[in-house]
Write a protein that holds these residues in place. Structure first.
Motif, short mmCIF file in Angstrom:
data_model
loop_
_atom_site.label_atom_id
_atom_site.label_comp_id
_atom_site.label_asym_id
_atom_site.label_seq_id
_atom_site.Cartn_x
_atom_site.Cartn_y
_atom_site.Cartn_z
N LEU A 1 0.82 -1.20 0.00
CA LEU A 1 0.00 0.00 0.00
C LEU A 1 0.86 1.26 0.00
O LEU A 1 0.54 2.25 -0.66
N ALA A 2 1.96 1.21 0.73
CA ALA A 2 2.87 2.36 0.79
C ALA A 2 3.49 2.65 -0.58
O ALA A 2 3.70 3.82 -0.95
N SER A 3 3.79 1.60 -1.35
CA SER A 3 4.36 1.81 -2.68
C SER A 3 3.36 2.50 -3.60
O SER A 3 3.74 3.31 -4.46
N TYR A 4 2.08 2.21 -3.43
CA TYR A 4 1.03 2.87 -4.22
C TYR A 4 0.95 4.35 -3.87
O TYR A 4 0.84 5.21 -4.76
N ILE A 5 1.03 4.68 -2.59
CA ILE A 5 0.98 6.07 -2.15
C ILE A 5 2.20 6.84 -2.67
O ILE A 5 2.09 7.99 -3.11
N ARG B 1 -0.74 14.58 -5.04
CA ARG B 1 -0.49 14.60 -3.61
C ARG B 1 -1.78 14.57 -2.79
O ARG B 1 -1.84 13.94 -1.73
N ALA B 2 -2.81 15.25 -3.26
CA ALA B 2 -4.08 15.24 -2.53
C ALA B 2 -4.67 13.84 -2.51
O ALA B 2 -5.18 13.38 -1.47
N THR B 3 -4.62 13.14 -3.65
CA THR B 3 -5.12 11.77 -3.71
C THR B 3 -4.29 10.86 -2.82
O THR B 3 -4.83 9.97 -2.14
N ALA B 4 -2.98 11.09 -2.79
CA ALA B 4 -2.10 10.29 -1.94
C ALA B 4 -2.44 10.51 -0.46
O ALA B 4 -2.44 9.56 0.34
N TRP B 5 -2.72 11.75 -0.12
CA TRP B 5 -3.06 12.06 1.28
C TRP B 5 -4.36 11.36 1.67
O TRP B 5 -4.46 10.76 2.75
N ASP B 6 -5.37 11.43 0.80
CA ASP B 6 -6.65 10.78 1.09
C ASP B 6 -6.49 9.26 1.17
O ASP B 6 -7.08 8.62 2.04
#
Length: 382
Positions: free
Chosen positions: A92-96, A105-110
């Motif tokens: 999951l972290a690799s996807y972020i 970045r906003a999508t990554a934060w959500d």
């Protein structure tokens, strides 16, 4: 070694620590542990390092071989020099990290907020190695998510994790069985209840009991019928008072394709947005959050629930009460239904104005279309 092909022969093998090995490809072997009754696969990579993976107890040799070959294909034929055999949370972290790298970045934060909520550090599923995760593990995890959540909410959380894991396996070299997390969606008996409609009185009552920044955001939704994220991401430069239009953008479906559309504004809407764009820089948020920055999904969701609770405490009349599952989308649903029912705007124009499709209009708002059509037919008859 032909003795591994038959289950009756395997049962007669002498128990020992070292598995009975059978070569199934160059540098790849399928092994059976007599006594324990479990299968294991090993593969030597291009660097000469041996990699092992436990398959567990499997009665059918063909099935054990199929799983072994699938694992070997992941570790040997992937696009990356070295496959990643980390935990589910690592995937999951690799996807972020990917979302941040491409500027989302906003999508990554959500996404990070969502993953911390559903697959946090204390989650047994999150600590498992991705290649060891089985469907039973995901089903157990999903059952835990169902406590206090509607089926549609659980489905959204599961889809988010599934999409991230699929990306990690196919694009980032993580080793895992994609079939393990392909769960059938939960049935939602209250399919139509996902669309909560608010009357004009309910919207006014909710806005009156909202903090000033939230009240501005909800009023903007009422004027535009925008998706929650569209208006939240709008900047001052997106508002054009001369042409009475507001440019909105959102991402639709897979990938990062950005879609733009212009929403025509009424005079009242222009006055409202002109007031909120005054003395701001072009790149500043058109509707600012409590911290002066763009609104985030988790922030407006919590704020709306809190405002709805306060509004219901002071509701004098029954028609003022706010439904339990109200959300920012309720303002979009209400705007579309009013354009169809109250103002009699044709469905095609509504679809263009609100950035939706005729299919969605017919699916969720057909009852409003039919009532307006009946009134028009009655007018012709007269």
């Amino acid at each position: 070694m032909n003795k591994l092909l038959s289950i009756s022969v395997r049962n007669r093998l002498v128990s020992r620590r070292e598995p009975y090995w059978m070569q199934i490809a160059r540098g790849s072997f399928l092994g059976f542990r007599a006594g324990a009754g479990t299968w294991i696969v090993r593969h030597r990579d291009h660097n000469g390092r041996q990699k092992y993976h436990t398959l567990g107890p499997i009665d059918d040799f063909a099935e054990a071989k199929r799983r072994a070959e699938r694992w070997i294909a992941q570790v040997a034929n992937g696009p990356y020099r070295a496959s990643s055999r980390g935990t589910l949370r690592d995937a999951l972290a690799s996807y972020i990290r990917h979302l941040r790298a491409i500027g989302r970045r906003a999508t990554a934060w959500d996404a990070g907020k969502r993953f911390r909520l559903t697959v946090g550090r204390r989650s047994p599923l999150g600590r498992m190695r991705l290649e060891d995760v089985r469907r039973e593990d995901f089903e157990l995890w999903r059952r835990g998510l169902r406590r206090g959540r509607q089926p549609r909410s659980v489905n959204r959380q599961v889809r988010a994790v599934t999409a991230a894991l699929n990306f990690a396996v196919s694009k980032r070299g993580h080793v895992g069985n994609r079939e393990a997390w392909q769960l059938e969606q939960l049935l939602d008996d209250a399919e139509d209840s996902a669309a909560v409609f608010l009357t004009a009185e309910q919207r006014a009552h909710l806005i009156a009991h909202s903090p000033k920044p939230l009240a501005a955001l909800l009023t903007g939704y009422s004027h535009t019928g925008a998706r929650p994220s569209e208006l939240a991401l709008a900047t001052v430069s997106d508002f054009d008072p001369i042409s009475s239009a507001l440019t909105l953008r959102h991402r639709k479906g897979r990938g990062s394709k950005l879609r733009l559309r212009a929403v025509m504004l009424s005079d009242d809407a222009c006055t409202f947005f002109r007031a909120h764009s005054r003395d701001k820089l072009p790149k500043a948020p058109l509707i600012s959050g409590p911290d002066g920055e763009h609104w985030r999904a988790v922030d407006w969701s919590v704020a709306i629930r809190s405002a709805a609770t306060d509004a219901n405490k002071s509701a004098v009349k029954l028609f003022q009460r706010i439904p339990l599952h109200v959300s920012a989308y309720s303002f979009r649903h209400s705007r579309i239904s009013e354009l169809l029912q109250l103002y009699g705007v044709d469905p095609l124009t509504v679809a263009q104005q609100c950035g939706t499709s005729m299919l969605m209009i017919e699916k969720y708002y057909f009852k409003f279309i039919s009532s307006v059509m009946r009134e028009k037919l009655n007018a012709i008859a007269k």
